[in-house]
Scaffold this active site. Structure first.
Site, PDB file in Angstrom:
ATOM      1  N   ALA A   1      16.632 -20.241  33.682  1.00  0.00           N
ATOM      2  CA  ALA A   1      17.053 -21.051  34.818  1.00  0.00           C
ATOM      3  C   ALA A   1      16.382 -22.418  34.768  1.00  0.00           C
ATOM      4  O   ALA A   1      15.295 -22.575  34.200  1.00  0.00           O
ATOM      5  CB  ALA A   1      16.705 -20.340  36.127  1.00  0.00           C
ATOM      6  N   SER A   2      17.041 -23.420  35.362  1.00  0.00           N
ATOM      7  CA  SER A   2      16.512 -24.788  35.447  1.00  0.00           C
ATOM      8  C   SER A   2      16.272 -25.386  34.070  1.00  0.00           C
ATOM      9  O   SER A   2      15.456 -26.299  33.922  1.00  0.00           O
ATOM     10  CB  SER A   2      15.213 -24.832  36.278  1.00  0.00           C
ATOM     11  OG  SER A   2      15.423 -24.330  37.573  1.00  0.00           O
ATOM     12  N   ARG A   3      16.925 -24.836  33.079  1.00  0.00           N
ATOM     13  CA  ARG A   3      16.820 -25.323  31.690  1.00  0.00           C
ATOM     14  C   ARG A   3      15.397 -25.217  31.141  1.00  0.00           C
ATOM     15  O   ARG A   3      15.024 -25.941  30.213  1.00  0.00           O
ATOM     16  CB  ARG A   3      17.343 -26.760  31.581  1.00  0.00           C
ATOM     17  CG  ARG A   3      18.785 -26.915  32.046  1.00  0.00           C
ATOM     18  CD  ARG A   3      19.342 -28.283  31.691  1.00  0.00           C
ATOM     19  NE  ARG A   3      19.455 -28.481  30.256  1.00  0.00           N
ATOM     20  CZ  ARG A   3      20.438 -28.005  29.495  1.00  0.00           C
ATOM     21  NH1 ARG A   3      21.411 -27.273  30.037  1.00  0.00           N
ATOM     22  NH2 ARG A   3      20.466 -28.241  28.202  1.00  0.00           N
ATOM     23  N   LEU A   4      14.618 -24.301  31.702  1.00  0.00           N
ATOM     24  CA  LEU A   4      13.273 -24.043  31.176  1.00  0.00           C
ATOM     25  C   LEU A   4      13.363 -22.966  30.100  1.00  0.00           C
ATOM     26  O   LEU A   4      12.762 -21.893  30.199  1.00  0.00           O
ATOM     27  CB  LEU A   4      12.332 -23.619  32.310  1.00  0.00           C
ATOM     28  CG  LEU A   4      12.164 -24.641  33.433  1.00  0.00           C
ATOM     29  CD1 LEU A   4      11.199 -24.115  34.500  1.00  0.00           C
ATOM     30  CD2 LEU A   4      11.645 -25.967  32.872  1.00  0.00           C
TER      31      LEU A   4
END
Length: 217
Positions: free
Chosen positions: A194-197
């Site tokens: 998620a959140s490009r992490l």
């Protein structure tokens, strides 16, 4: 796995649940982790999880990519089979550096592999060739892969010719057909988050030792 079980897996993984990365030790190899992820892709019901992109470079420095099927893998490398006269084989003959890419979107995963290639033995190629269905064996003889067709029905005519030639006989291995082994020196496992992490877990080979580390997404 039944169709219903595959649909359930696809629904579960389709909810965006990113799978955890395994605990690694200094002895962990990328082949071991690849086996785990490949098994996960099979369990998820992904169609042709063995499909991979092979990227090569010609003598002019022009890269090209195409999808092929992984047929075998072990600590020595990743094996696929093709016509040795094809464009990719000609590229690999001139420049043995290669890259592979697996992408399993349902699992939010991809694996990047960089390394060099070598031809496998004729005996190993023959063993695999004998396991193919007869139509595929004849097709290997009929296709002058990557060469221009002079007419629309040329390929079918070639197939008909070799089908008649080998009628009642075992189809032999063509001397222009066989396997390539990709010997990796860099393997990257990408897990979407998620959140490009995203997680990027990398293995790099130095001499005969694999070292692992993480990269920023």
């Amino acid at each position: 796995m039944t169709l219903l079980e595959k649909l359930r897996c696809l629904f579960t993984f389709g909810q965006g649940v990113a799978l955890p990365l395994p605990e690694l030790t200094s002895d962990t190899t990328p082949t071991e982790l690849f086996q785990q992820w490949f098994d996960d892709a099979n369990k998820a019901g992904i169609l042709l999880p063995e499909a991979m992109s092979v990227s090569s470079v010609d003598n002019n420095g022009q890269p090209s990519s195409r999808m092929v099927l992984l047929k075998e893998f072990d600590e020595e490398g990743f094996i696929f089979y093709t016509n040795y006269g094809s464009r990719k084989s000609q590229n690999l003959e001139g420049n043995n550096k290669v890259a592979l890419l697996f992408h399993w979107n349902v699992l939010q995963r991809q694996i990047r592999i960089e390394g060099t290639v070598e031809k496998i033995s004729a005996q190993q190629s023959a063993n695999y060739f004998r396991s193919r269905d007869r139509g595929s064996q004849i097709g290997a003889w009929a296709s002058h892969q990557s060469q221009k067709l002079s007419q629309d029905n040329e390929l079918q005519q070639q197939f008909n010719y070799y089908e008649k030639l080998f009628k009642g006989k075992d189809v032999p291995l063509p001397d222009f057909w066989g396997g390539w082994r990709v010997k990796p020196h860099y393997v990257e496992f990408w897990q979407g988050r998620a959140s490009r992490l995203h997680d990027r877990l990398c293995f790099e080979k130095q001499q005969s030792q694999w070292n692992h580390f993480k990269l920023n997404p």
